[in-house]
Structure formats: structure tokens, C-alpha cells
Motif scaffolding. Structure first.
Motif, PDB file in Angstrom:
ATOM      1  N   GLU A  73       9.730   3.393   3.986  1.00 49.57           N
ATOM      2  CA  GLU A  73       8.752   4.383   3.536  1.00 49.57           C
ATOM      3  C   GLU A  73       7.862   4.909   4.659  1.00 49.57           C
ATOM      4  O   GLU A  73       7.412   6.050   4.615  1.00 49.57           O
ATOM      5  CB  GLU A  73       7.879   3.789   2.421  1.00 49.57           C
ATOM      6  CG  GLU A  73       7.030   2.575   2.784  1.00 49.57           C
ATOM      7  CD  GLU A  73       7.760   1.233   2.691  1.00 49.57           C
ATOM      8  OE1 GLU A  73       7.063   0.200   2.671  1.00 49.57           O
ATOM      9  OE2 GLU A  73       9.009   1.207   2.651  1.00 49.57           O
ATOM     10  N   ASP A  74       7.580   4.073   5.660  1.00 48.74           N
ATOM     11  CA  ASP A  74       6.594   4.450   6.680  1.00 48.74           C
ATOM     12  C   ASP A  74       6.976   5.738   7.425  1.00 48.74           C
ATOM     13  O   ASP A  74       6.186   6.688   7.476  1.00 48.74           O
ATOM     14  CB  ASP A  74       6.366   3.275   7.638  1.00 48.74           C
ATOM     15  CG  ASP A  74       4.995   3.347   8.296  1.00 48.74           C
ATOM     16  OD1 ASP A  74       4.070   3.897   7.670  1.00 48.74           O
ATOM     17  OD2 ASP A  74       4.861   2.879   9.446  1.00 48.74           O
ATOM     18  N   PRO A  75       8.185   5.821   8.008  1.00 46.67           N
ATOM     19  CA  PRO A  75       8.551   7.079   8.681  1.00 46.67           C
ATOM     20  C   PRO A  75       8.609   8.273   7.726  1.00 46.67           C
ATOM     21  O   PRO A  75       8.278   9.396   8.117  1.00 46.67           O
ATOM     22  CB  PRO A  75       9.921   6.795   9.299  1.00 46.67           C
ATOM     23  CG  PRO A  75      10.380   5.501   8.751  1.00 46.67           C
ATOM     24  CD  PRO A  75       9.199   4.771   8.219  1.00 46.67           C
ATOM     25  N   LEU A  76       8.994   8.038   6.465  1.00 46.56           N
ATOM     26  CA  LEU A  76       9.016   9.141   5.488  1.00 46.56           C
ATOM     27  C   LEU A  76       7.606   9.666   5.251  1.00 46.56           C
ATOM     28  O   LEU A  76       7.364  10.874   5.259  1.00 46.56           O
ATOM     29  CB  LEU A  76       9.635   8.667   4.169  1.00 46.56           C
ATOM     30  CG  LEU A  76      11.144   8.360   4.204  1.00 46.56           C
ATOM     31  CD1 LEU A  76      11.570   7.638   2.937  1.00 46.56           C
ATOM     32  CD2 LEU A  76      11.968   9.632   4.387  1.00 46.56           C
ATOM     33  N   ALA A  77       6.662   8.731   5.067  1.00 51.44           N
ATOM     34  CA  ALA A  77       5.269   9.118   4.816  1.00 51.44           C
ATOM     35  C   ALA A  77       4.655   9.813   6.031  1.00 51.44           C
ATOM     36  O   ALA A  77       3.734  10.624   5.892  1.00 51.44           O
ATOM     37  CB  ALA A  77       4.449   7.888   4.444  1.00 51.44           C
ATOM     38  N   MET A 100       4.291  11.381  -0.552  1.00 56.19           N
ATOM     39  CA  MET A 100       2.945  10.990  -1.021  1.00 56.19           C
ATOM     40  C   MET A 100       3.006  10.224  -2.347  1.00 56.19           C
ATOM     41  O   MET A 100       2.067   9.501  -2.673  1.00 56.19           O
ATOM     42  CB  MET A 100       2.075  12.235  -1.207  1.00 56.19           C
ATOM     43  CG  MET A 100       1.502  12.784   0.083  1.00 56.19           C
ATOM     44  SD  MET A 100       0.230  11.727   0.773  1.00 56.19           S
ATOM     45  CE  MET A 100      -1.144  12.099  -0.324  1.00 56.19           C
ATOM     46  N   ILE A 101       4.086  10.366  -3.104  1.00 53.19           N
ATOM     47  CA  ILE A 101       4.172   9.609  -4.368  1.00 53.19           C
ATOM     48  C   ILE A 101       4.140   8.104  -4.111  1.00 53.19           C
ATOM     49  O   ILE A 101       3.779   7.331  -4.992  1.00 53.19           O
ATOM     50  CB  ILE A 101       5.399   9.979  -5.236  1.00 53.19           C
ATOM     51  CG1 ILE A 101       6.719   9.618  -4.545  1.00 53.19           C
ATOM     52  CG2 ILE A 101       5.368  11.424  -5.682  1.00 53.19           C
ATOM     53  CD1 ILE A 101       7.887   9.506  -5.489  1.00 53.19           C
ATOM     54  N   GLU A 102       4.545   7.695  -2.895  1.00 52.66           N
ATOM     55  CA  GLU A 102       4.406   6.281  -2.522  1.00 52.66           C
ATOM     56  C   GLU A 102       3.231   6.053  -1.586  1.00 52.66           C
ATOM     57  O   GLU A 102       2.558   5.035  -1.668  1.00 52.66           O
ATOM     58  CB  GLU A 102       5.689   5.758  -1.864  1.00 52.66           C
ATOM     59  CG  GLU A 102       5.550   4.303  -1.432  1.00 52.66           C
ATOM     60  CD  GLU A 102       6.854   3.650  -1.027  1.00 52.66           C
ATOM     61  OE1 GLU A 102       6.825   2.439  -0.774  1.00 52.66           O
ATOM     62  OE2 GLU A 102       7.891   4.322  -0.971  1.00 52.66           O
ATOM     63  N   ALA A 103       2.972   7.017  -0.710  1.00 51.05           N
ATOM     64  CA  ALA A 103       1.951   6.830   0.328  1.00 51.05           C
ATOM     65  C   ALA A 103       0.533   6.814  -0.228  1.00 51.05           C
ATOM     66  O   ALA A 103      -0.373   6.308   0.418  1.00 51.05           O
ATOM     67  CB  ALA A 103       2.079   7.917   1.392  1.00 51.05           C
ATOM     68  N   SER A 104       0.354   7.369  -1.441  1.00 53.43           N
ATOM     69  CA  SER A 104      -0.971   7.318  -2.075  1.00 53.43           C
ATOM     70  C   SER A 104      -0.830   6.993  -3.558  1.00 53.43           C
ATOM     71  O   SER A 104      -0.290   7.793  -4.328  1.00 53.43           O
ATOM     72  CB  SER A 104      -1.705   8.650  -1.910  1.00 53.43           C
ATOM     73  OG  SER A 104      -2.847   8.678  -2.752  1.00 53.43           O
ATOM     74  N   VAL A 283       5.337   3.525 -16.046  1.00 54.57           N
ATOM     75  CA  VAL A 283       5.514   3.455 -14.588  1.00 54.57           C
ATOM     76  C   VAL A 283       4.390   2.642 -13.955  1.00 54.57           C
ATOM     77  O   VAL A 283       3.210   2.933 -14.141  1.00 54.57           O
ATOM     78  CB  VAL A 283       5.556   4.866 -13.961  1.00 54.57           C
ATOM     79  CG1 VAL A 283       5.678   4.773 -12.445  1.00 54.57           C
ATOM     80  CG2 VAL A 283       6.716   5.661 -14.533  1.00 54.57           C
ATOM     81  N   LEU A 284       4.781   1.611 -13.198  1.00 56.53           N
ATOM     82  CA  LEU A 284       3.824   0.830 -12.408  1.00 56.53           C
ATOM     83  C   LEU A 284       3.574   1.520 -11.072  1.00 56.53           C
ATOM     84  O   LEU A 284       2.460   1.552 -10.567  1.00 56.53           O
ATOM     85  CB  LEU A 284       4.359  -0.572 -12.143  1.00 56.53           C
ATOM     86  CG  LEU A 284       4.544  -1.478 -13.371  1.00 56.53           C
ATOM     87  CD1 LEU A 284       5.302  -2.736 -12.980  1.00 56.53           C
ATOM     88  CD2 LEU A 284       3.194  -1.851 -13.971  1.00 56.53           C
ATOM     89  N   GLU A 285       4.666   2.045 -10.475  1.00 59.15           N
ATOM     90  CA  GLU A 285       4.554   2.703  -9.168  1.00 59.15           C
ATOM     91  C   GLU A 285       5.782   3.563  -8.935  1.00 59.15           C
ATOM     92  O   GLU A 285       6.839   3.316  -9.514  1.00 59.15           O
ATOM     93  CB  GLU A 285       4.447   1.662  -8.045  1.00 59.15           C
ATOM     94  CG  GLU A 285       5.698   0.786  -7.924  1.00 59.15           C
ATOM     95  CD  GLU A 285       5.676  -0.197  -6.762  1.00 59.15           C
ATOM     96  OE1 GLU A 285       4.698  -0.199  -6.006  1.00 59.15           O
ATOM     97  OE2 GLU A 285       6.662  -0.938  -6.621  1.00 59.15           O
ATOM     98  N   PHE A 286       5.630   4.554  -8.092  1.00 59.10           N
ATOM     99  CA  PHE A 286       6.775   5.299  -7.562  1.00 59.10           C
ATOM    100  C   PHE A 286       6.936   4.943  -6.097  1.00 59.10           C
ATOM    101  O   PHE A 286       5.946   4.820  -5.372  1.00 59.10           O
ATOM    102  CB  PHE A 286       6.544   6.813  -7.666  1.00 59.10           C
ATOM    103  CG  PHE A 286       6.793   7.386  -9.034  1.00 59.10           C
ATOM    104  CD1 PHE A 286       8.020   7.238  -9.655  1.00 59.10           C
ATOM    105  CD2 PHE A 286       5.794   8.092  -9.693  1.00 59.10           C
ATOM    106  CE1 PHE A 286       8.251   7.782 -10.924  1.00 59.10           C
ATOM    107  CE2 PHE A 286       6.015   8.644 -10.951  1.00 59.10           C
ATOM    108  CZ  PHE A 286       7.248   8.480 -11.568  1.00 59.10           C
TER     109      PHE A 286
END
Length: 427
Positions: A73-77, A100-104, A283-286
Motif C-alpha cells: 500500500e505504501d508506494p500506491l499511497a 486514499m481509501i486505505e491511506a486515510s 465494512v471494517l476497512e478498505f
């Protein structure tokens, strides 16, 4: 085709292995990779960090890479897809705005509420005192989440008010997650059983993969702190056909549509962490990428060639694609360093991997490993993902733990109950 896989974990080993099986793949480079990817047929490690975009782009141009697949996820974010596309390079994964759906966590919750996606009630805070007051008013159990990326460790399911306040102190005062903890999302606690839903998307269409279930807490019976995942199996019996189609129609598709409304085209993998409650899935998280360790059992169950699916997602024509699966059940048990997810030591020699892989339908995916003087050494918290395919889940569980018994390294730790919830449900 020449393919570049970005990342170094168990997910990236599984992706590299699956891509290398394709007749379309001439060579698979993995940056930076691990001992497992170094030993994989058709694969070669490249000593470039996953966040070093300039070096990765230079490498992709010099080697005439046809397709890049991003694991973590890090490089994607941070916008790796945007940078590659600016340079005319084909890459699989969401752009920075979509990631951003994961980054925030706060952004993801706002999207869910706007799109009418079922999820827990929540409130966001940017300072300790107000968050503490809210927790004291609401009581426990309650869930505390660092807003940004925290390698799967930024979530505390607090059973007591004291535990919740302690989590808030770690985030706001001790700053254990740095910038990722500048904001906190506090959510109502949802009762039920967790499951993972993964799907390819081309920005318009959604192509679901098989269901799976991860095991986050470090100890048996879901005790202890959360990790990046201690094991997974597929399919997850808790996800009935009805729940599966509900998730596609009422969670995955509304997410894509809501992002489109905002001018955000999401291409790549959607990962929805679900809680299957009495009122249905919430949904708990994306996440904006393949799950780890879910990728290992899911890809071990996939019969289809993965490259045409990835290319269809990148090119925007997923609607005509089907995925074929083995009828078997698959399971992955993570072997971790003693002390993980807190502090642990690295550099211990690992033995028995070859013996484990001599057993029927066993594949050992490497996560935190490195190759030194022809020896495989531990090099991370989650070290290996021992993965098995068998005619049913009971057989898969029996066989995977026989394989685990053959592998040894100092202070090795693993959960002994991966898949037990599913067996109880099936019986």
C-alpha cells in the motif's frame, strides 16, 4: 512479456510465483523481493526499494518492462502509479487519489457514508482530550484507529475504556505511528465474524475473487495484539453466496461509483475487510491492494492465468473476463518471529522448507526472509506463509500443519488454530 513486481513480502512472492506460471511471462523482476522470489523460476530480485520511484522507473525503461504490478500500500499511497503512467509505463494499481481509501480511514468512512455502504458509526478526532472524552462517554468495547497507514497495526479493538485510552495515548502522545496518527477514527464495535472480499476493477466493472478469512490477533482464539495477519484460508464459509453477491452489489460497486462521481477512477484491487453481523456484512476497512496473507491461499486456488486479468483491468475491459478456480480449499499459516508484532530479532537460519514442499500441494511463500551465503535467514516479523491446497478444508488444515512441523528457526511462532472457526461453522 517482462513483468516487474514491486514489494518484498509474502503477497509479492505469491504474485511473482503466479505471474511466472503464465506462458506470457518471459521474466519476472521483483524489487526488492526476498529469498523466496530469488529462488523462484523465471524470477530475479532487483535491489531497489519499493518507494524509490525514480530508480524503479529507470529500471522499467532500461529493461523494457511491459507491465509493473504493485504489491504494498505504501508506494500506491505515495503515487507510484501516477509517476509510472506519466512516463508512459503500464502499471497495475490505483492512483494516489484512489489509494486514499486505505491511506486515510477518515476519507474511507466519508466515502462509505456518502455511498450508503454499510459500516460502523464513527467520529474522527485530531487531539487526545476530545477523543478521550468521547471514549469515556461511549464506553467499551470500542475501536480506535490511526487514520493513516500503519502496516496493519494501527487498529485497537479495546475491550475496556482503559485499553482505548492507552491506544489513544500511543497514537497522540507517544506518536508511535508518526504522521499516520495525526488523526484518529473511533468506531462502534461490531459483533460478528470477519471475512475478506477481494475484487479486480477497471474503474467501471468489478470482478470478484473467492472469499477468504484472515486471522489478525497474534495468539490462538483471537487473543493478543493485532498483527498484519497470522494466516488465512479460502473460501470462507461465513461468506454465503447471498452475502457474497450483496457485497459485490452493495459495497464494491457503490464504492467505484462514488469515487467516479468525484472524478476518481479506481483501477486495481479492491479489498473490503468485512464484519458479518446479524444485520449482514458491514465494512471494517478498505485496502487498495491484495491482502497479505489472503493473497497466498486465494492465488493458490486460482486456476486461470493472472496476466490477462491484470491487463484487462489496466486497459479498462474487465467486463468480458472470467476467472476459473480449483474446487479445493486452500489455507496459509504464517510463521512469525518470536516477539512479533512488537520487537523481534532477525538473522536466524531457516531449515526444512524443501522438506515441507515435498508434501503434496504445499507451497511455502516467503515474507520476511533474505538469502545470505546460500542460506535462507529470517528478515522480518512475518517470515513464511506455509500454504496448502486440498479437497476440503479439514484435509488442508491437517496437511498444512504437517508441513509446518518440518520447518524450524529460532523463536518461531505460529497460530495453531487457523481455519478452526470455519470447521466449527461447517460442522
Amino acid at each position: 512479456m517482462k513483468v516487474l513486481v514491486v514489494g518484498s513480502g509474502g503477497r509479492e512472492h505469491a504474485l511473482s510465483w503466479k505471474i511466472a506460471q503464465s506462458n506470457l511471462a518471459e521474466k519476472v523482476f521483483v524489487a526488492p523481493g526476498n529469498a523466496g522470489t530469488a529462488l523462484e523460476e523465471k524470477c530475479e530480485n532487483v535491489d531497489i526499494n519499493a518507494n524509490d520511484f525514480d530508480s524503479l522507473i529507470s529500471f522499467a525503461k532500461n529493461e523494457k518492462i511491459d507491465l509493473t504490478v504493485v504489491g504494498p500500500e505504501d508506494p500506491l499511497a505515495k503515487g507510484i502509479v501516477d509517476e509510472f503512467e506519466k512516463n508512459g509505463l503500464k502499471i497495475f494499481g490505483p492512483k494516489k487519489d484512489a489509494a486514499m481509501i486505505e491511506a486515510s480511514k477518515a476519507f474511507a468512512k466519508e466515502i462509505m457514508f456518502s455511498a450508503g455502504i454499510p459500516t460502523a458509526e464513527y467520529k474522527e478526532f485530531s487531539e487526545f482530550d476530545a477523543a478521550k472524552k468521547y471514549v469515556e462517554e461511549k464506553g467499551a468495547p470500542i475501536v480506535v484507529k490511526a487514520d493513516g497507514l500503519a502496516a496493519g497495526k494501527g487498529v485497537t479493538v479495546a475491550k475496556t475504556i482503559e485499553e482505548a485510552i492507552s491506544a489513544l495515548k500511543e497514537i497522540f502522545i507517544d506518536k508511535v505511528f508518526g504522521k499516520s496518527g495525526e488523526k484518529v477514527v473511533i468506531e462502534e464495535f461490531l459483533e460478528g465474524e470477519e471475512a475478506s472480499y477481494l475484487a479486480f476493477t477497471d474503474g467501471k466493472h468489478v470482478l470478484p475473487l473467492v472469499s477468504s478469512q484472515d486471522h489478525k490477533p497474534v495468539y490462538d482464539n483471537d487473543e493478543g495484539p493485532n498483527t498484519g495477519g497470522m494466516g488465512a484460508y479460502s473460501p470462507a464459509p461465513v461468506v454465503t453466496d447471498e452475502i457474497f453477491s450483496f457485497t459485490t452489489e452493495n459495497i464494491a460497486k457503490p464504492l467505484i461509483n462514488e469515487l467516479n462521481k468525484r472524478g476518481i477512477v479506481y483501477k486495481g484491487i479492491i479489498y473490503a475487510g468485512l464484519m458479518i453481523t446479524q444485520d449482514g456484512p458491514k465494512v471494517l476497512e478498505f485496502n487498495c491492494r491484495f491482502g497479505d496473507p489472503e493473497t497466498q491461499p486465494v492465488l493458490y486456488k486460482m486456476r486461470s492465468d493472472i496476466i490477462p486479468i491484470i491487463l484487462s483491468a489496466v486497459d479498462g475491459n474487465l467486463s468480458s473476463v472470467n476467472v476459473e478456480w480449483y474446487d479445493d480449499a486452500t489455507i496459509c499459516v504464517v510463521l512469525a518471529s518470536g516477539g512479533y508484532p512488537k520487537s523481534y530479532k532477525k538473522g536466524y537460519e531457516i531449515t526444512g522448507i524443501e522438506d515441507a514442499e515435498k508434501l503434496e500441494n504445499i507451497k511455502v511463500f516467503h515474507a520476511g526472509t533474505k538469502l545470505e551465503n546460500n542460506k535462507v535467514l529470517t528478515n522480518g516479523g512475518r517470515v513464511l506463509g506455509v500454504t496448502c491446497r486440498a479437497k476440503d478444508l479439514k484435509t488442508a488444515i491437517d496437511n498444512v500443519y504437517k508441513a509446518v512441523e518440518k520447518i524450524h528457526f529460532k523463536d518461531m511462532h505460529f497460530r495453531k488454530d487457523i481455519g478452526a472457526k470455519a470447521l466449527r461453522r461447517l460442522s
